[in-house]
Motif scaffolding. Structure first.
Motif, PDB file in Angstrom:
ATOM      1  N   ALA A   1       0.823  -1.216   0.000  1.00  7.90           N
ATOM      2  CA  ALA A   1       0.000   0.000   0.000  1.00  7.90           C
ATOM      3  C   ALA A   1       0.853   1.261   0.000  1.00  7.90           C
ATOM      4  O   ALA A   1       0.411   2.324   0.419  1.00  7.90           O
ATOM      5  CB  ALA A   1      -0.991   0.025   1.169  1.00  7.90           C
ATOM      6  N   GLY A   2       2.093   1.150  -0.455  1.00  8.22           N
ATOM      7  CA  GLY A   2       2.959   2.327  -0.552  1.00  8.22           C
ATOM      8  C   GLY A   2       3.154   2.722  -1.999  1.00  8.22           C
ATOM      9  O   GLY A   2       2.537   2.149  -2.902  1.00  8.22           O
ATOM     10  N   LEU A   3       4.006   3.738  -2.232  1.00  8.55           N
ATOM     11  CA  LEU A   3       4.300   4.174  -3.589  1.00  8.55           C
ATOM     12  C   LEU A   3       5.749   4.637  -3.599  1.00  8.55           C
ATOM     13  O   LEU A   3       6.230   5.169  -2.600  1.00  8.55           O
ATOM     14  CB  LEU A   3       3.368   5.329  -3.965  1.00  8.55           C
ATOM     15  CG  LEU A   3       3.182   5.591  -5.452  1.00  8.55           C
ATOM     16  CD1 LEU A   3       2.719   4.342  -6.177  1.00  8.55           C
ATOM     17  CD2 LEU A   3       2.168   6.702  -5.660  1.00  8.55           C
TER      18      LEU A   3
ATOM     19  N   ILE B   1       1.214  -7.214   5.156  1.00 11.41           N
ATOM     20  CA  ILE B   1       1.358  -5.822   5.592  1.00 11.41           C
ATOM     21  C   ILE B   1       0.439  -4.930   4.764  1.00 11.41           C
ATOM     22  O   ILE B   1      -0.214  -4.025   5.288  1.00 11.41           O
ATOM     23  CB  ILE B   1       2.829  -5.356   5.441  1.00 11.41           C
ATOM     24  CG1 ILE B   1       3.710  -6.106   6.435  1.00 11.41           C
ATOM     25  CG2 ILE B   1       2.946  -3.852   5.648  1.00 11.41           C
ATOM     26  CD1 ILE B   1       5.201  -5.838   6.244  1.00 11.41           C
ATOM     27  N   GLY B   2       0.366  -5.224   3.453  1.00 11.44           N
ATOM     28  CA  GLY B   2      -0.479  -4.411   2.592  1.00 11.44           C
ATOM     29  C   GLY B   2      -1.951  -4.645   2.852  1.00 11.44           C
ATOM     30  O   GLY B   2      -2.758  -3.718   2.819  1.00 11.44           O
ATOM     31  N   ALA B   3      -2.310  -5.893   3.125  1.00 14.48           N
ATOM     32  CA  ALA B   3      -3.718  -6.225   3.308  1.00 14.48           C
ATOM     33  C   ALA B   3      -4.229  -5.686   4.637  1.00 14.48           C
ATOM     34  O   ALA B   3      -5.326  -5.122   4.718  1.00 14.48           O
ATOM     35  CB  ALA B   3      -3.908  -7.733   3.239  1.00 14.48           C
ATOM     36  N   ASN B   4      -3.433  -5.839   5.680  1.00 15.85           N
ATOM     37  CA  ASN B   4      -3.888  -5.402   7.000  1.00 15.85           C
ATOM     38  C   ASN B   4      -2.683  -5.236   7.928  1.00 15.85           C
ATOM     39  O   ASN B   4      -2.261  -6.180   8.594  1.00 15.85           O
ATOM     40  CB  ASN B   4      -4.861  -6.440   7.573  1.00 15.85           C
ATOM     41  CG  ASN B   4      -5.538  -5.928   8.828  1.00 15.85           C
ATOM     42  OD1 ASN B   4      -5.038  -5.008   9.474  1.00 15.85           O
ATOM     43  ND2 ASN B   4      -6.663  -6.530   9.166  1.00 15.85           N
ATOM     44  N   PRO B   5      -2.139  -4.033   7.971  1.00 12.89           N
ATOM     45  CA  PRO B   5      -0.893  -3.826   8.714  1.00 12.89           C
ATOM     46  C   PRO B   5      -1.045  -4.171  10.205  1.00 12.89           C
ATOM     47  O   PRO B   5      -0.136  -4.725  10.807  1.00 12.89           O
ATOM     48  CB  PRO B   5      -0.585  -2.345   8.510  1.00 12.89           C
ATOM     49  CG  PRO B   5      -1.782  -1.736   7.895  1.00 12.89           C
ATOM     50  CD  PRO B   5      -2.593  -2.823   7.285  1.00 12.89           C
ATOM     51  N   MET B   6      -2.227  -3.862  10.755  1.00 16.58           N
ATOM     52  CA  MET B   6      -2.434  -4.118  12.182  1.00 16.58           C
ATOM     53  C   MET B   6      -2.369  -5.622  12.447  1.00 16.58           C
ATOM     54  O   MET B   6      -1.659  -6.084  13.345  1.00 16.58           O
ATOM     55  CB  MET B   6      -3.788  -3.547  12.605  1.00 16.58           C
ATOM     56  CG  MET B   6      -4.021  -3.586  14.093  1.00 16.58           C
ATOM     57  SD  MET B   6      -2.719  -2.712  14.987  1.00 16.58           S
ATOM     58  CE  MET B   6      -3.337  -1.036  14.853  1.00 16.58           C
TER      59      MET B   6
ATOM     60  N   SER C   1       0.322 -10.430  14.417  1.00 19.32           N
ATOM     61  CA  SER C   1       0.704 -11.825  14.219  1.00 19.32           C
ATOM     62  C   SER C   1       2.223 -11.972  14.118  1.00 19.32           C
ATOM     63  O   SER C   1       2.723 -12.987  13.671  1.00 19.32           O
ATOM     64  CB  SER C   1       0.018 -12.405  12.982  1.00 19.32           C
ATOM     65  OG  SER C   1       0.327 -11.611  11.878  1.00 19.32           O
ATOM     66  N   GLY C   2       2.930 -10.938  14.520  1.00 13.82           N
ATOM     67  CA  GLY C   2       4.367 -11.082  14.687  1.00 13.82           C
ATOM     68  C   GLY C   2       5.207 -10.772  13.475  1.00 13.82           C
ATOM     69  O   GLY C   2       6.397 -11.082  13.449  1.00 13.82           O
ATOM     70  N   VAL C   3       4.624 -10.137  12.450  1.00 10.99           N
ATOM     71  CA  VAL C   3       5.434  -9.765  11.286  1.00 10.99           C
ATOM     72  C   VAL C   3       6.267  -8.526  11.649  1.00 10.99           C
ATOM     73  O   VAL C   3       5.711  -7.552  12.159  1.00 10.99           O
ATOM     74  CB  VAL C   3       4.523  -9.435  10.079  1.00 10.99           C
ATOM     75  CG1 VAL C   3       5.363  -8.922   8.907  1.00 10.99           C
ATOM     76  CG2 VAL C   3       3.726 -10.651   9.674  1.00 10.99           C
ATOM     77  N   PRO C   4       7.585  -8.569  11.434  1.00 12.23           N
ATOM     78  CA  PRO C   4       8.397  -7.382  11.703  1.00 12.23           C
ATOM     79  C   PRO C   4       8.146  -6.325  10.630  1.00 12.23           C
ATOM     80  O   PRO C   4       8.903  -6.205   9.671  1.00 12.23           O
ATOM     81  CB  PRO C   4       9.829  -7.909  11.659  1.00 12.23           C
ATOM     82  CG  PRO C   4       9.767  -9.156  10.858  1.00 12.23           C
ATOM     83  CD  PRO C   4       8.369  -9.681  10.898  1.00 12.23           C
ATOM     84  N   VAL C   5       7.066  -5.571  10.831  1.00  3.26           N
ATOM     85  CA  VAL C   5       6.571  -4.684   9.775  1.00  3.26           C
ATOM     86  C   VAL C   5       7.640  -3.698   9.309  1.00  3.26           C
ATOM     87  O   VAL C   5       7.862  -3.525   8.107  1.00  3.26           O
ATOM     88  CB  VAL C   5       5.313  -3.933  10.262  1.00  3.26           C
ATOM     89  CG1 VAL C   5       4.871  -2.908   9.225  1.00  3.26           C
ATOM     90  CG2 VAL C   5       4.201  -4.926  10.538  1.00  3.26           C
ATOM     91  N   LYS C   6       8.311  -3.058  10.272  1.00  4.06           N
ATOM     92  CA  LYS C   6       9.279  -2.028   9.887  1.00  4.06           C
ATOM     93  C   LYS C   6      10.392  -2.604   9.022  1.00  4.06           C
ATOM     94  O   LYS C   6      10.762  -2.031   8.004  1.00  4.06           O
ATOM     95  CB  LYS C   6       9.872  -1.366  11.125  1.00  4.06           C
ATOM     96  CG  LYS C   6       8.872  -0.434  11.769  1.00  4.06           C
ATOM     97  CD  LYS C   6       9.417   0.261  12.975  1.00  4.06           C
ATOM     98  CE  LYS C   6       8.345   1.199  13.515  1.00  4.06           C
ATOM     99  NZ  LYS C   6       8.626   1.662  14.853  1.00  4.06           N
ATOM    100  N   ARG C   7      10.918  -3.765   9.472  1.00  5.57           N
ATOM    101  CA  ARG C   7      12.031  -4.344   8.721  1.00  5.57           C
ATOM    102  C   ARG C   7      11.585  -4.764   7.318  1.00  5.57           C
ATOM    103  O   ARG C   7      12.312  -4.589   6.345  1.00  5.57           O
ATOM    104  CB  ARG C   7      12.611  -5.531   9.475  1.00  5.57           C
ATOM    105  CG  ARG C   7      13.799  -5.115  10.348  1.00  5.57           C
ATOM    106  CD  ARG C   7      14.441  -6.309  10.968  1.00  5.57           C
ATOM    107  NE  ARG C   7      13.648  -6.829  12.066  1.00  5.57           N
ATOM    108  CZ  ARG C   7      13.761  -8.058  12.550  1.00  5.57           C
ATOM    109  NH1 ARG C   7      14.610  -8.908  11.980  1.00  5.57           N
ATOM    110  NH2 ARG C   7      13.029  -8.455  13.569  1.00  5.57           N
TER     111      ARG C   7
END
Lengths: 320, 321
Positions: free
Chosen positions: B70-72, B198-203, B208-214
């Motif tokens: 969901a970024g550009l 992350i794109g579908a649902n970041p929360m 669920s333990g995804v290291p979103v920032k990395r």
């Protein structure tokens, strides 16, 4: 501000009492269109050289976004507040910048119009080359080399840009002079090398026997040149601008010729006129550079990097 | 790392259908062209089209992952400009193509890393962060090049853009390789699935333990890296670089991703789709050239075909659901 006014007054007095005296230290604001086209870079170097030769100083103003109208407009506001002695200006758009020229006129700063002719406003002089004649002369060189016959393709600049329209007209009129030559296709390459290469690749599919290609600038000519080489085509190519890259390609026999638009000399002459005007020396109202087509036989003077060239002397400036 | 807590796998069949619809759009255009122009179906022309599409695909490949989150990334074109100019200058001054390759790839990755850090750590919206980056890069490139053009590279290096292997242009082979590796990464690897989450649902991804920032940093870095790679192919193909080459490339790169069915809202998208998008855009130019479409009409025709292709595809999608 006060100092400039004082200097200006002093200048005016010197000029009045001793018109032949060499006045020094004028500031000339130089407004060009973008930082990306080598043409304007050459023009800035020419302006700075001419100013230095005449003991004046050139201050450059270039929009960060290429050819941006609002940016040049606000640069004019800045320039008008800073009050240089004179301005040398390439309008980013020949119509949209009329309002800007009027601001300069209202501030009583003498301004010389260079390269792209403004559709309005008061100028000391116009210095430019004529796109139409350059394209026509360049096209003629190609057609003569082709023996006056064969299929020709034109790669155009940005549709809607005045330069592109005039160059296209010049190319077409050159072709019309040679009944044996045929224009088989004319497609835009938007002055971009990559697009010109791809357009050439595509056009070679429907016109494999093309004998000559006219491109509206050198970057496109060289893009097309690579596509032709890939396809083992022997077609001859000409471009416009007389860039160093094109001169190298001409020297190597890969490109036939390039119409010379000489930004360096335009920058020189525009600035010389501005300074001469400030010093009350006679100046022409209009200087049109003669069209020169750079070929293998005459490329000597163009084979020198811009910053090592020198401005023409005043006697060499065509007065018309 | 908790193995991607089963992001109820993106339903494949509808995705596949959408992809097929797009392939169909490309085929329709191709069919029309082969009827209208005898030159279209020649092997040489089709090879040209693929090679032209390859350049666009390289730029769009990393970008596809960014859009899936969901970024550009608006800085791809400017990254290519800087990377190509730097690499070109390095190759010219040292005579060593490998140093140029290293320069382009590291500049690309560094730009992407910075973009990723701005987006993930500083939480600057990606549009703004990469738009700012675009200007920074352009300024650097303009200053560095000062209106000059760098050109004339060694024959060996130019093979990257001009060469053939078993009769196929090297850029096309590279595109096939990148498409394969990229698809495996995006759809089969844990990291790839986390990126989609992350794109579908970041929360939900975070919980669920995804290291979103990395993962975000990774995605932007990959986008910069593929832009750096595109810069090399660009340089080898055109044998030159000037400061403004990137400007004209960004929008088509984004368009290829979106035409390929990757959603701006994130969570949906494939590299094969992006490949089809790049192919479609390339075919439009090819077709207009072959059919001698007059210059003034070309922008209009391009616009209409893009809109029509995506509209047909969406319609097909709606009718089905």
């Amino acid at each position: 501000m006060k100092r400039t006014a004082l200097i200006a007054m002093a200048l005016a007095m010197t000029a009045a009492t001793a018109p032949r005296a060499l006045a020094d230290g004028e500031t000339i604001a130089v407004l060009t269109k973008n930082q990306t086209n080598p043409f304007f870079q050459a023009e800035r170097v020419g302006a700075a050289k001419a100013a230095a030769d005449m003991h004046a100083k050139a201050l450059q103003y270039v929009p960060t976004q290429p050819d941006s109208i609002p940016e040049q407009m606000s640069q004019i506001d800045d320039v008008v507040t800073k009050k240089p002695d004179a301005i040398v200006m390439v309008p980013v758009d020949y119509k949209a910048m009329i309002a800007g020229v009027q601001k300069i006129n209202a501030a009583n700063i003498p301004v010389v119009n260079v390269t792209d002719r403004s559709a309005g406003g008061d100028f000391v002089a116009f210095v430019g080359a004529d796109d139409y004649s350059i394209a026509k002369a360049t096209g003629e060189v190609l057609l003569k080399a082709m023996g006056g016959k064969g299929d020709v393709i034109i790669i155009e600049g940005v549709r809607g840009a005045a330069t592109a329209q005039d160059r296209l007209r010049g190319f077409k009129d050159a072709i019309a002079e040679f009944p044996g030559a045929k224009l088989v296709d004319s497609q835009p390459g938007n002055y971009q090398r990559l697009q010109a290469m791809q357009v050439m690749e595509n056009l070679l599919q429907s016109n494999p026997n093309v004998a000559g290609v006219m491109a509206a600038n050198d970057a496109m000519a060289i893009g097309a040149m690579d596509a032709l080489a890939d396809a083992n085509s022997k077609a001859l190519i000409v471009g416009i601008n007389g860039t160093k890259e094109a001169v190298d390609a001409i020297k190597a026999g890969k490109m036939l010729a390039s119409g010379d638009y000489n930004g360096f000399v335009q920058g020189c002459i525009g600035t010389m006129i501005a300074i001469r005007y400030l010093r009350h020396e006679p100046v022409p109202k209009k200087v049109t550079q003669p069209s020169v087509v750079v070929e293998k036989s005459n490329l000597g003077p163009y084979d020198v990097p811009v910053d090592q060239r020198s401005c023409p002397t005043w006697d060499q400036v065509p007065q018309n | 790392m908790t193995a991607a807590a089963a992001p109820s796998r993106p339903a494949l069949p509808p995705e596949l259908i959408r992809l097929l619809m797009r392939v169909a759009a490309v085929l329709v255009i191709g069919l029309a062209l082969s009827v209208l122009s005898g030159a279209f179906l020649s092997v040489v022309n089709l090879v040209n089209v693929l090679r032209q599409a390859a350049l666009l695909f390289f730029m769009s490949s990393g970008l596809t992952l960014v859009v899936i989150t969901a970024g550009l990334d608006l800085s791809v074109g400017a990254t290519i400009g800087l990377a190509a100019c730097l690499a070109g200058t390095v190759i010219k001054s040292t005579g060593d193509p490998w140093l140029g390759v290293a320069a382009a790839l590291s500049v690309g990755a560094a730009v992407g890393l910075l973009n990723g850090m701005m987006v993930s750590l500083l939480r600057i919206p990606s549009f703004i962060a990469t738009y700012g980056m675009l200007w920074v890069l352009q300024g650097l490139t303009y200053t560095f090049m000062a209106g000059s053009t760098v050109y004339g590279f060694p024959r060996g290096f130019r093979q990257l853009g001009n060469g053939y292997l078993i009769g196929i242009p090297i850029p096309v082979l590279l595109m096939a390789a990148l498409l394969l590796v990229g698809t495996l990464f995006a759809q089969r690897s844990v990291w790839g699935q986390q990126i989609t989450m992350i794109g579908a649902n970041p929360m939900a991804a975070r919980l669920s333990g995804v290291p979103v920032k990395r993962r975000l940093i990774l995605v932007y870095t990959l986008s910069g890296l593929t832009a750096g790679f595109a810069a090399l192919v660009f340089l080898a193909r055109l044998d030159s670089a000037e400061a403004d080459i990137g400007g004209a490339l960004t929008l088509p790169a984004i368009a290829a991703v979106l035409i390929g069915g990757t959603s701006l809202f994130g969570g949906v998208g494939t590299l094969t789709g992006t490949f089809v998008g790049a192919l479609l855009l390339t075919l439009v130019l090819n077709g207009m050239n072959l059919l001698h479409v007059e210059g003034n009409w070309q922008p209009l025709v391009t616009g209409l075909i893009i809109i029509a292709a995506v509209w047909l595809d969406l319609r097909g999608h709606r009718i089905r659901s």
